[in-house]
Design an enzyme around this catalytic site. Structure first.
Site, short mmCIF file in Angstrom:
data_model
loop_
_atom_site.label_atom_id
_atom_site.label_comp_id
_atom_site.label_asym_id
_atom_site.label_seq_id
_atom_site.Cartn_x
_atom_site.Cartn_y
_atom_site.Cartn_z
N VAL A 8 0.84 -1.21 0.00
CA VAL A 8 0.00 0.00 0.00
C VAL A 8 0.87 1.25 0.00
O VAL A 8 0.69 2.16 -0.82
CB VAL A 8 -0.94 0.00 1.22
CG1 VAL A 8 -1.64 1.35 1.32
CG2 VAL A 8 -1.96 -1.11 1.09
N CYS A 29 -5.88 -9.17 2.68
CA CYS A 29 -6.88 -8.24 3.21
C CYS A 29 -8.18 -8.91 3.65
O CYS A 29 -8.52 -8.84 4.83
CB CYS A 29 -7.16 -7.15 2.17
SG CYS A 29 -5.75 -6.05 2.07
N GLU A 56 -4.93 -5.55 -5.24
CA GLU A 56 -3.61 -5.88 -5.77
C GLU A 56 -3.72 -6.20 -7.25
O GLU A 56 -4.69 -6.80 -7.70
CB GLU A 56 -3.03 -7.07 -5.00
CG GLU A 56 -2.50 -6.58 -3.67
CD GLU A 56 -1.82 -7.69 -2.91
OE1 GLU A 56 -2.01 -7.78 -1.69
OE2 GLU A 56 -1.12 -8.48 -3.57
N ARG A 104 0.00 -14.44 -0.13
CA ARG A 104 -0.49 -14.40 1.26
C ARG A 104 -1.92 -14.92 1.33
O ARG A 104 -2.77 -14.49 0.56
CB ARG A 104 -0.41 -12.96 1.81
CG ARG A 104 1.01 -12.47 2.00
CD ARG A 104 1.08 -11.07 2.58
NE ARG A 104 0.71 -10.07 1.59
CZ ARG A 104 0.76 -8.74 1.87
NH1 ARG A 104 1.11 -8.32 3.07
NH2 ARG A 104 0.44 -7.86 0.94
N LYS A 149 -13.96 1.28 5.93
CA LYS A 149 -13.01 0.35 5.35
C LYS A 149 -13.37 -1.08 5.71
O LYS A 149 -13.50 -1.95 4.86
CB LYS A 149 -11.59 0.67 5.84
CG LYS A 149 -10.54 -0.32 5.39
CD LYS A 149 -10.37 -0.36 3.89
CE LYS A 149 -9.48 -1.51 3.50
NZ LYS A 149 -9.43 -1.72 2.05
C1 UDX Z 1 -0.58 -2.87 5.00
C2 UDX Z 1 -1.48 -3.50 6.02
O1 UDX Z 1 -0.94 -4.79 6.33
C3 UDX Z 1 -2.86 -3.70 5.48
O2 UDX Z 1 -3.73 -4.00 6.57
C4 UDX Z 1 -3.39 -2.47 4.86
O3 UDX Z 1 -4.58 -2.78 4.17
C5 UDX Z 1 -2.38 -1.86 3.91
O4 UDX Z 1 -1.09 -1.68 4.52
P1 UDX Z 1 0.85 -3.93 3.19
O5 UDX Z 1 1.29 -2.66 2.55
O6 UDX Z 1 0.67 -5.15 2.37
O7 UDX Z 1 -0.51 -3.77 3.92
O8 UDX Z 1 1.90 -4.23 4.36
P2 UDX Z 1 3.35 -4.80 4.04
O9 UDX Z 1 3.44 -5.27 2.66
O10 UDX Z 1 3.63 -5.69 5.20
O11 UDX Z 1 4.24 -3.47 4.13
C6 UDX Z 1 4.47 -2.87 5.35
C7 UDX Z 1 5.82 -2.15 5.21
O12 UDX Z 1 6.04 -1.36 6.37
C8 UDX Z 1 6.98 -3.12 5.09
O13 UDX Z 1 7.77 -2.74 4.01
C9 UDX Z 1 7.73 -2.95 6.41
O14 UDX Z 1 9.13 -3.07 6.25
C10 UDX Z 1 7.37 -1.52 6.78
N1 UDX Z 1 7.39 -1.23 8.21
C11 UDX Z 1 6.80 -2.08 9.10
C12 UDX Z 1 8.02 -0.02 8.63
O15 UDX Z 1 8.56 0.73 7.83
N2 UDX Z 1 8.02 0.28 9.97
C13 UDX Z 1 7.43 -0.56 10.89
O16 UDX Z 1 7.48 -0.25 12.08
C14 UDX Z 1 6.81 -1.77 10.44
C1 UDX Z 2 -9.42 -6.39 -1.69
C2 UDX Z 2 -10.47 -5.33 -1.93
O1 UDX Z 2 -11.06 -5.55 -3.21
C3 UDX Z 2 -9.84 -3.95 -1.89
O2 UDX Z 2 -10.83 -2.97 -2.04
C4 UDX Z 2 -9.14 -3.77 -0.55
O3 UDX Z 2 -8.50 -2.52 -0.48
C5 UDX Z 2 -8.11 -4.84 -0.35
O4 UDX Z 2 -8.72 -6.14 -0.45
P1 UDX Z 2 -7.53 -7.62 -3.00
O5 UDX Z 2 -7.53 -8.50 -1.80
O6 UDX Z 2 -6.24 -7.08 -3.49
O7 UDX Z 2 -8.50 -6.33 -2.73
O8 UDX Z 2 -8.15 -8.44 -4.23
P2 UDX Z 2 -9.65 -8.71 -4.74
O9 UDX Z 2 -9.66 -8.44 -6.18
O10 UDX Z 2 -10.63 -8.05 -3.88
O11 UDX Z 2 -9.80 -10.31 -4.53
C6 UDX Z 2 -9.77 -10.81 -3.22
C7 UDX Z 2 -9.97 -12.31 -3.28
O12 UDX Z 2 -11.31 -12.60 -3.68
C8 UDX Z 2 -9.08 -13.02 -4.28
O13 UDX Z 2 -8.65 -14.25 -3.73
C9 UDX Z 2 -10.00 -13.27 -5.47
O14 UDX Z 2 -9.61 -14.43 -6.20
C10 UDX Z 2 -11.32 -13.50 -4.78
N1 UDX Z 2 -12.50 -13.17 -5.58
C11 UDX Z 2 -12.69 -11.89 -6.00
C12 UDX Z 2 -13.43 -14.17 -5.83
O15 UDX Z 2 -13.26 -15.33 -5.44
N2 UDX Z 2 -14.56 -13.86 -6.53
C13 UDX Z 2 -14.79 -12.59 -6.98
O16 UDX Z 2 -15.81 -12.36 -7.61
C14 UDX Z 2 -13.82 -11.58 -6.72
#
Ligand code: UDX
Ligand code: UDX
Length: 470
Positions: free
Chosen positions: A11, A280, A154, A347, A224
């Site tokens: 993110v 997520c 994603e 994940r 959210k």
């Molecule tokens: C995160 C949250 O997990 C998710 O709930 C939210 O929807 C979006 O933000 P994500 O970006 O996938 O999702 O997290 P991740 O990929 O684990 O990245 C977190 C980053 O923060 C890592 O690069 C980690 O190194 C960094 N981090 C973590 C810091 O810089 N400082 C910290 O104290 C902990």
């Molecule tokens: C989701 C939400 O869509 C997004 O808004 C939020 O910020 C983060 O979580 P993401 O998890 O990246 O995004 O992917 P998404 O496209 O939502 O799919 C999530 C899971 O649902 C995947 O495993 C996908 O295969 C599954 N899926 C999605 C289904 O099985 N059926 C569907 O119709 C749509």
């Protein structure tokens, strides 16, 4: 504006790149030196369309990478917290990273700052961050805490950010809301979309400019969790209907066409399959459930959403068993390891969990995924073989399993596929094919919420004819 984004993950990195694209100067902060080194050398650690282009365009100009949170805080007006909020064993969100960032901000603050929750956090987190700042003796007029949840999917995160259905900002003071209006102004006033060389709009993009929905911080946090849980519920709902279709002999594809054409329901997120995964939905439904319990509301519906999702994977395994009679020693081709098409992320991937279950049954697995094989290799035992393309994965296979909805897997050359497999059996966990197409190509085709179809078997035809004649 000067903006700090803390956490350069799925993110934070996208948000930082897009803020730079909007014209802001961005400090991308991370506490993982390896990740910073990759980013500073021009690497892109995640698989997102347009992200490499944006990082290359703004690196060293509008984007600066740093491990120094304090310096980034002092140079910025708004600090976006996008660090991980992984589930604890009890299922609630682990906010320790968020807290450590809040402490870091408090330690460096040198003037009015807006601290913005970007990570998905439970309601009340806003108040906790405020408490941490006050505990660190920061004067209340020196900061505000806002909630600005992301709705990025994603694989399409950049276009989801730049062409959003809506931007949600939760703030408890006008001063903070004004800062947030300025952050998103290039989108909400439409000026970004009039520039040259911008990121192109995705197909079926929402109307531009996007609305800015201004709420209280608590409401934004609630939006959210409520949105993600609703989407997960919609998927579990259609999967439950698909199970009904299997019991009564209806066809889920036709049911989805009929149900989804109601504009109040809509056709999207009604794709039945092996269930949802990712970093997520599973985490957010669990966190929302645990927040509900903490505030004294028994949100049992969410238990059902999770139960149906888990059951969907078990049903798929039973389908594979019924297709092959016995599993031990069978060679299975697995198409797809990512939790969904278009990403390298494994994940909570239903594909990974299904492969692990099949390995436990003694199957031999040969897998192919366009982007997720490197990450899968870190997760799966070395007994799993990896192929260079879908047909290589399917060589001498006793059955082909489709576990991720990659577009590549929906347009296979079925003649070529038929020539490489040992048995022409496909078990499709994502309903990528019309049943008749598979039958005409000579395959026995199992899928979700639709009857199995097989090439005409002369002995069965003869039996039908004999019975008809009797
Ligand atoms: C995160 C949250 O997990 C998710 O709930 C939210 O929807 C979006 O933000 P994500 O970006 O996938 O999702 O997290 P991740 O990929 O684990 O990245 C977190 C980053 O923060 C890592 O690069 C980690 O190194 C960094 N981090 C973590 C810091 O810089 N400082 C910290 O104290 C902990
Ligand atoms: C989701 C939400 O869509 C997004 O808004 C939020 O910020 C983060 O979580 P993401 O998890 O990246 O995004 O992917 P998404 O496209 O939502 O799919 C999530 C899971 O649902 C995947 O495993 C996908 O295969 C599954 N899926 C999605 C289904 O099985 N059926 C569907 O119709 C749509």
């Amino acid at each position: 504006m000067n903006i700090a984004v803390v956490g350069s993950g799925y993110v934070g990195l996208v948000a930082g790149a897009c803020f730079a694209e909007l014209g802001h100067d961005v400090y991308l902060v991370d506490n993982d030196p390896k990740k910073l080194a990759v980013l500073e050398s021009g690497g892109v650690p995640i698989h997102e369309e347009f992200l490499p282009k944006l990082l290359a365009k703004h690196r060293g100009k509008r984007i600066k990478y740093t491990g120094d949170l304090g310096a980034a805080v002092q140079a910025s007006e708004a600090i976006f917290v996008a660090v991980g909020t992984p589930p604890t064993k009890q299922g609630d969100a682990d906010l320790s990273y968020v807290e450590s960032v809040a402490q870091g901000v408090a330690g460096a603050i040198n003037g009015y700052k807006v601290v913005v929750e970007k990570s998905t956090v439970p309601v009340y987190t806003n108040e906790w961050i405020r408490k941490v700042m006050l505990l660190n003796r920061i004067a209340p007029d020196l900061f505000d805490v806002c909630s600005n949840p992301e709705f990025l999917r994603e694989g399409t995160a950049v276009t989801d950010f730049l062409y959003p259905d809506r931007i949600v900002v939760g703030a408890n003071t006008d001063k903070a809301m004004e800062v947030m209006r300025n952050v998103y102004k290039p989108l909400t006033d439409g000026s970004y979309y009039k520039q040259k060389d911008i990121i192109p709009a995705p197909k079926n993009a929402p109307p531009i400019p996007p609305p800015l929905i201004e709420t209280s911080a608590k409401s934004a946090e609630m939006i959210k969790h409520a949105s993600n849980a609703f989407l997960a519920m919609k998927i579990s709902y259609i999967n439950a209907v698909a199970c009904m279709c299997e019991e009564v002999g209806a066809n889920i594809e036709q049911v989805v066409a009929g149900v989804g054409s109601d504009i109040r329901i809509g056709p999207r997120f009604l794709a039945p399959g092996v269930g949802y995964g990712g970093s997520c939905f599973p985490k957010d439904v669990l966190a929302f459930r645990s927040v509900a319990r903490d505030c004294g509301y028994d949100f049992n519906l969410l238990d059902e959403v999770m139960k149906i999702n888990e059951e969907q994977r078990q049903r798929f395994l039973r389908k594979v068993r019924s297709a092959l009679w016995t599993l031990r020693g069978k060679r299975l081709a697995v198409l797809g390891l990512a939790f969904k098409g278009g990403t390298d992320d494994i994940r909570d991937s239903p594909a990974i969990m299904t492969v692990q279950a099949l390995l436990r049954e003694g199957c031999n697995i040969r897998a192919y995924d366009p982007a997720a094989m490197d990450r899968a290799k870190e997760e799966l035992p070395s007994s799993v073989e990896y192929a260079s393309d879908p047909y290589d994965a399917c060589k001498d296979a006793d059955a082909v399993l489709i576990l991720t909805e990659w577009a590549d897997f929906a347009n296979l050359d079925l003649k070529k596929l038929y020539s490489v497999v040992r048995y022409p059996i496909v078990v499709d966990g994502r309903n990528l094919y019309k049943r008749q197409v598979m039958k005409s190509a000579g395959f026995t085709y199992h899928s979700v919420g639709r009857e199995t179809i097989a090439p005409d078997d002369p002995s069965i035809e003869a039996e039908h004819a004999r019975n008809a004649g009797a």
